[in-house]
Design a protein around this motif. Structure first.
Motif, PDB file in Angstrom:
ATOM      1  N   ILE A   1       0.828  -1.209   0.000  1.00  0.00           N
ATOM      2  CA  ILE A   1       0.000   0.000   0.000  1.00  0.00           C
ATOM      3  C   ILE A   1       0.862   1.259   0.000  1.00  0.00           C
ATOM      4  CG2 ILE A   1      -1.644   1.327   1.388  1.00  0.00           C
ATOM      5  CD1 ILE A   1      -2.709  -1.442   2.374  1.00  0.00           C
ATOM      6  N   ILE A   2       1.895   1.266   0.824  1.00  0.00           N
ATOM      7  CA  ILE A   2       2.717   2.469   0.987  1.00  0.00           C
ATOM      8  C   ILE A   2       3.700   2.649  -0.163  1.00  0.00           C
ATOM      9  CG2 ILE A   2       4.473   3.555   2.446  1.00  0.00           C
ATOM     10  CD1 ILE A   2       3.087   2.247   4.863  1.00  0.00           C
ATOM     11  N   HIS A   3       4.348   1.555  -0.598  1.00  0.00           N
ATOM     12  CA  HIS A   3       5.430   1.659  -1.578  1.00  0.00           C
ATOM     13  C   HIS A   3       5.055   1.168  -2.977  1.00  0.00           C
ATOM     14  CE1 HIS A   3       8.216   2.766   1.607  1.00  0.00           C
ATOM     15  NE2 HIS A   3       7.798   1.733   2.315  1.00  0.00           N
ATOM     16  N   GLY A   4       3.844   0.690  -3.143  1.00  0.00           N
ATOM     17  CA  GLY A   4       3.410   0.281  -4.474  1.00  0.00           C
ATOM     18  C   GLY A   4       3.682  -1.164  -4.820  1.00  0.00           C
ATOM     19  N   ARG A   5       4.417  -1.874  -3.977  1.00  0.00           N
ATOM     20  CA  ARG A   5       4.695  -3.280  -4.212  1.00  0.00           C
ATOM     21  C   ARG A   5       5.192  -3.907  -2.899  1.00  0.00           C
ATOM     22  NH1 ARG A   5       7.016  -5.307  -7.844  1.00  0.00           N
ATOM     23  NH2 ARG A   5       8.068  -7.006  -6.757  1.00  0.00           N
ATOM     24  N   PRO A   6       5.051  -5.212  -2.743  1.00  0.00           N
ATOM     25  CA  PRO A   6       5.530  -5.861  -1.521  1.00  0.00           C
ATOM     26  C   PRO A   6       7.042  -6.024  -1.541  1.00  0.00           C
ATOM     27  CG  PRO A   6       4.651  -7.502  -3.012  1.00  0.00           C
ATOM     28  CD  PRO A   6       4.394  -6.178  -3.661  1.00  0.00           C
ATOM     29  N   GLU A   7       7.605  -6.343  -0.397  1.00  0.00           N
ATOM     30  CA  GLU A   7       9.037  -6.598  -0.315  1.00  0.00           C
ATOM     31  C   GLU A   7       9.396  -7.968  -0.883  1.00  0.00           C
ATOM     32  OE1 GLU A   7      11.328  -4.426   3.183  1.00  0.00           O
ATOM     33  OE2 GLU A   7       9.754  -5.719   3.963  1.00  0.00           O
ATOM     34  N   LYS A   8       8.551  -8.964  -0.636  1.00  0.00           N
ATOM     35  CA  LYS A   8       8.824 -10.328  -1.070  1.00  0.00           C
ATOM     36  C   LYS A   8       8.157 -10.612  -2.404  1.00  0.00           C
ATOM     37  CE  LYS A   8       8.977 -11.891   3.735  1.00  0.00           C
ATOM     38  NZ  LYS A   8      10.417 -11.622   3.854  1.00  0.00           N
ATOM     39  N   ASP A   9       8.505 -11.756  -2.987  1.00  0.00           N
ATOM     40  CA  ASP A   9       7.864 -12.218  -4.210  1.00  0.00           C
ATOM     41  C   ASP A   9       6.492 -12.773  -3.852  1.00  0.00           C
ATOM     42  OD1 ASP A   9       7.059 -13.277  -6.595  1.00  0.00           O
ATOM     43  OD2 ASP A   9       8.530 -14.892  -6.634  1.00  0.00           O
ATOM     44  N   ASN A  30      10.450  -2.724 -12.160  1.00  0.00           N
ATOM     45  CA  ASN A  30       9.630  -1.943 -11.242  1.00  0.00           C
ATOM     46  C   ASN A  30      10.465  -0.811 -10.650  1.00  0.00           C
ATOM     47  OD1 ASN A  30      11.160  -3.160  -9.041  1.00  0.00           O
ATOM     48  ND2 ASN A  30       9.893  -4.983  -9.354  1.00  0.00           N
ATOM     49  N   LYS A  31       9.872  -0.077  -9.724  1.00  0.00           N
ATOM     50  CA  LYS A  31      10.544   1.095  -9.166  1.00  0.00           C
ATOM     51  C   LYS A  31      11.815   0.738  -8.405  1.00  0.00           C
ATOM     52  CE  LYS A  31       6.329   3.850  -8.713  1.00  0.00           C
ATOM     53  NZ  LYS A  31       5.409   4.550  -7.775  1.00  0.00           N
ATOM     54  N   ARG A  32      11.889  -0.487  -7.907  1.00  0.00           N
ATOM     55  CA  ARG A  32      13.068  -0.909  -7.153  1.00  0.00           C
ATOM     56  C   ARG A  32      14.141  -1.504  -8.056  1.00  0.00           C
ATOM     57  NH1 ARG A  32      11.333  -4.735  -2.379  1.00  0.00           N
ATOM     58  NH2 ARG A  32      13.523  -4.433  -1.862  1.00  0.00           N
ATOM     59  N   GLY A  33      13.888  -1.554  -9.354  1.00  0.00           N
ATOM     60  CA  GLY A  33      14.856  -2.115 -10.277  1.00  0.00           C
ATOM     61  C   GLY A  33      14.728  -3.612 -10.451  1.00  0.00           C
TER      62      GLY A  33
END
Length: 835
Positions: free
Chosen positions: A425-433, A609-612
């Motif tokens: 919700i906050i960053h647009g994608r989860p940390e994990k797969d 994605n935004k994190r590369g």
């Protein structure tokens, strides 16, 4: 029949005195309407409201950054983790009291080991939050009990599966042991071990308390600034359409006021489908009855671990000095009309359905045969098509997130999933797969198909405790999406596999056709069982961790492709058109490679994605403008995107989100259903295709990564020499070469043909090896934005830069030399070359 305890009078009214329970017939158990046992959960404390208070427990704010709807495990965990990530203006709305609906009656089991590494990580986080983090933060106990877990193996394949789980657990530091039957007996003296191959023991598994957990989570969240409002049902969801025509979340309506918000999280459990409809969002889950019984006191059961006997489809949960017994039956009861007034209620237990678990329970712990039943617990649970949760932003409405469909595992997955959902919700994608949980894993044509939801959810429920084999295929809701070649291939003996709803050719059965039949619900609900079902029989033979019986067939198919020519039906690939005034800008933003070359070019590239991180790999072709008004010869510049099989919906949603967020004036059109795709591969593929083309297919006539209009069998087609997708290379053969792609318009269908050409012919001088300094630890890429990580040389392979040891190995295999020799020869070649 002592095990049935207070239920015995009803059983005796149905039939003559019974033999031991594990041999008893149960046909008439549901015919009596009288209750023989108490309906009650085995918890000292619940949050059920007895005083009749009405109205919200707190005033509603006018605005919130996020509104979480549903005060069960997932809702409370999501709220807590949103606050931990720094959000304070967040609101949780619960229509009754916290835990109402499904969470309050859950068994609360937590098993740390699952077949997926992502799930192991999610479970580890839940355990950490429940067992230590919350207590340290709030000083309150959550009710966590660490009594261990024991998985039962009644056959060799099951024990092999448990050994794999133990190996996976070691990588994450999870203590576990494979025990012999004798060791198991020492650990659990009341257990029958005569039919066991072994067990898997995890000492730090345990049990959670739903009321204690949710209460502590809500207090920790409110201490960080969140607002929890109970007795406040949601009556509507407001959606607005912005200037670009995009649907976005606007507000949440209740009978007591409206909260303006750009983000809603649907954690409504069984009621999530109704909540989704308020916003025009499909939530593909279904409600079923799910039950367990609580026994009377059992001498010697204290401090025993929880037990999962997968082959008997039953679990035994320690409940003080008693056991809770439950499982997954093949004929669960669907809750057809989900009631909004069902909060802390329970259903009458249908013994006709539940008794199938008793044989397995009594066989595993014989003392149960002489133990009575204290209470029954039968409540609603939500289940999904693949027995995995529904999470992430809904494709239909921006700002509408899902956190539901947890298949009775919401307590043990809640902590990990709540954290990932908050990050999403906050960053647009989860940390994990989290692709396996992402709602975008399902094609939009399936998420509102009631037959697909019902059949698949039933099969996933019935097979929940089955061994997870690598070659398994569903039998439910097949033939949902078929291409024009389906019937022809089926008549030739094609054994199909299901991907994204498509029937995808897998391999060819030498014994003739093996069609997929309508789902028979495994003969439940008085549905006639499919007889002489060849496809099901073939699948049964594939249930192994070794090579399947038809491995020699696949070997011959691969050798045919390598030595002569083979045809692959790839019509299930996604096919999208990107056009509009800002199509070029959008392509620059979306793709890692430079796809803005001259019209008529084709480029293999990635989307990040935004994190590369890599979202997808796909093929992008820039079509030649033409006044012919054909699908593949548009009037303006258009990009056609060929995406990989099961991720088409995910890719579509990602591209749409980028176009919307960046404000590009573009249109993305899905032509997947309108276009077929045939891949012709092998050294004689050029010779085969030349028979239907009137153009020269030599390398000089068709440079690499270009295409042009030619005639094929009387039709105008676009012929392109382009790289094949890596997934195609790895799934079919390591000897694939760059492909020629032909797009042909035929009637209302567009045919795409990928032609494989020999290694040397398709590679221009620009793709030959280049020399790199040995000391260069970050070699710069030459083409397409790739990064070389192999040192000391950067290797050109199929028009790509080798960027991993795996790719270098594949390069060595395709050239028929050893890996060591390949590295040596490539290094020598690089020394001779110049920049």
């Amino acid at each position: 029949m002592a095990f049935l305890g207070t239920a015995a009078p009803r059983v005796m009214a149905c039939q003559k005195p019974l033999l031991p329970l594990c041999r008893a017939t149960t046909r008439c158990y549901s015919s009596q309407s009288t209750h023989t046992t108490e309906k009650s959960v085995p918890y000292e404390k619940t949050l059920k409201q007895e005083d009749g208070i009405s109205g919200p427990t707190k005033p509603l704010p006018k605005f919130a950054d996020v509104v979480v709807i549903g005060g069960g495990s997932l809702g409370c965990q999501t709220l807590y983790h949103l606050c931990k990530l720094g959000m304070t203006n967040v609101v949780l709305l619960e229509r009754d009291r916290l835990t109402a609906g499904t969470t309050w009656h859950t068994a609360g089991l937590l098993w740390q080991l699952r077949p997926s590494d992502t799930e192991v990580e999610l479970l580890a986080h839940t355990r950490n939050v429940i067992s230590s983090e919350l207590e340290e933060e709030t000083g309150l106990e959550t009710g966590w009990i660490q009594n261990g877990g024991l998985f039962i193996a009644s056959n060799k394949q099951r024990l092999d599966e448990y050994k794999r789980l133990m190996s996976l657990g070691k990588a994450y530091g999870i203590e576990s042991y494979v025990l012999s039957p004798a060791e198991t007996k020492d650990l659990y003296p009341l257990m029958n071990v005569k039919d066991l191959y072994g067990t898997l023991y995890v000492p730090k598994d345990g049990t959670m308390d739903p009321a204690g957990t949710c209460t502590t989570l809500s207090r920790a969240a409110t201490a960080r600034g969140a607002t929890v409002i109970e007795n406040c049902p949601v009556t509507g969801i407001q959606v607005k359409v912005d200037d670009l025509g995009i649907k976005r979340l606007k507000a949440v309506e209740t009978a007591h006021g409206t909260i303006q918000t750009p983000c809603v999280v649907n954690c409504a459990g069984v009621w999530a489908t109704k909540l989704g409809k308020m916003a025009g969002v499909n939530v593909p889950l279904i409600a079923m009855h799910h039950a367990y019984v609580v026994t009377e006191r059992i001498e010697g059961i204290q401090n025993m671990p929880n037990v999962r006997d997968h082959d008997a489809s039953v679990y035994l949960r320690l409940q003080g000095d008693a056991l809770s017994v439950g499982g997954y039956e093949h004929n669960p009861i669907f809750w057809e009309d989900v009631s909004d007034r069902f909060a802390f209620s329970l259903f009458d237990l249908d013994w006709d359905v539940f008794m199938q678990h008793i044989d397995g329970a009594v066989n595993r712990v014989p003392a149960l045969e002489q133990t009575g039943i204290k209470s029954t617990v039968c409540g609603p649970e939500s289940f999904t098509a693949d027995h995995k949760p529904l999470m992430g932003e809904a494709p239909e409405v921006r700002g509408f997130f899902l956190g539901c469909g947890f298949n009775s595992a919401g307590m043990m997955l809640g902590g990990g999933c709540g954290k990932e959902l908050a990050h999403w919700i906050i960053h647009g994608r989860p940390e994990k797969d989290m692709y396996g949980y992402d709602i975008r894993r399902f094609h939009h044509s399936l998420t509102n198909n009631n037959r697909w939801i019902r059949e698949r959810s039933h099969e996933s429920y019935a097979k929940n405790y089955s061994v997870v084999f690598p070659f398994d295929e569903p039998l439910a809701s097949r033939n949902m999406r078929k291409d024009p070649f389906h019937q022809v291939l089926q008549e030739q003996g094609c054994v199909f596999q299901e991907r994204h709803g498509w029937e995808r050719p897998g391999w060819f059965n030498r014994d003739g056709p093996a069609p997929v039949l309508d789902y028979d619900y495994y003969s439940a609900y008085d549905v006639l069982k499919n007889t002489d079902y060849k496809y099901s029989e073939i699948l049964g033979k594939e249930y192994t961790f070794d090579f399947p019986p038809h491995h020699d067939v696949i070997r011959d198919e691969c050798l045919t492709c390598r030595n002569t020519v083979a045809v692959f039906d790839m019509s299930y690939f996604g096919k999208f058109y990107l056009n509009g005034p800002d199509a070029k800008k959008a392509a620059d933003w979306l793709f890692t490679a430079d796809v803005n070359k001259a019209p008529g070019s084709t480029v293999y590239t990635c989307m990040l994605n935004k994190r590369g991180g890599v979202e997808s790999d796909l093929t992008v072709s820039r079509l030649e403008p033409s006044p012919a008004h054909l699908p593949l010869t548009p009037e303006s510049n258009v990009y056609i995107l060929l995406t990989l099989r099961g991720v088409a919906q995910h890719n579509w949603s990602h591209i749409q989100a980028v176009l919307q967020d960046q404000g590009f004036r573009c249109t993305l059109i899905d032509h997947t259903e309108d276009m077929g795709m045939i891949s012709i591969q092998g050294p004689k593929s050029r010779e085969l295709l030349q028979e239907v083309l009137d153009s020269d297919l030599s390398s000089d006539a068709f440079p690499f990564s270009t295409h042009k209009i030619v005639n094929a069998a009387g039709h105008k087609v676009t012929l392109s020499l382009s790289p094949c997708p890596p997934s195609l290379c790895s799934s079919c053969s390591t000897t694939l070469r760059p492909d020629v792609v032909v797009w042909a318009t035929a009637a209302k269908k567009v045919l795409i043909i990928e032609l494989t050409v020999p290694w040397e012919d398709g590679i221009p001088a620009a793709y030959k090896f280049k020399r790199l300094k040995y000391s260069d630890l970050a070699a710069k890429c030459r083409d397409g934005g790739w990064t070389a990580t192999i040192h000391p040389v950067e290797v050109g392979c199929r028009g790509f830069v080798v960027k991993s040891v795996i790719q270098l190995l594949r390069a060595a295999v395709t050239t028929g030399v050893s890996l060591r020799r390949a590295i040596k020869e490539l290094a020598e070649e690089a020394e001779k070359a110049s920049y």
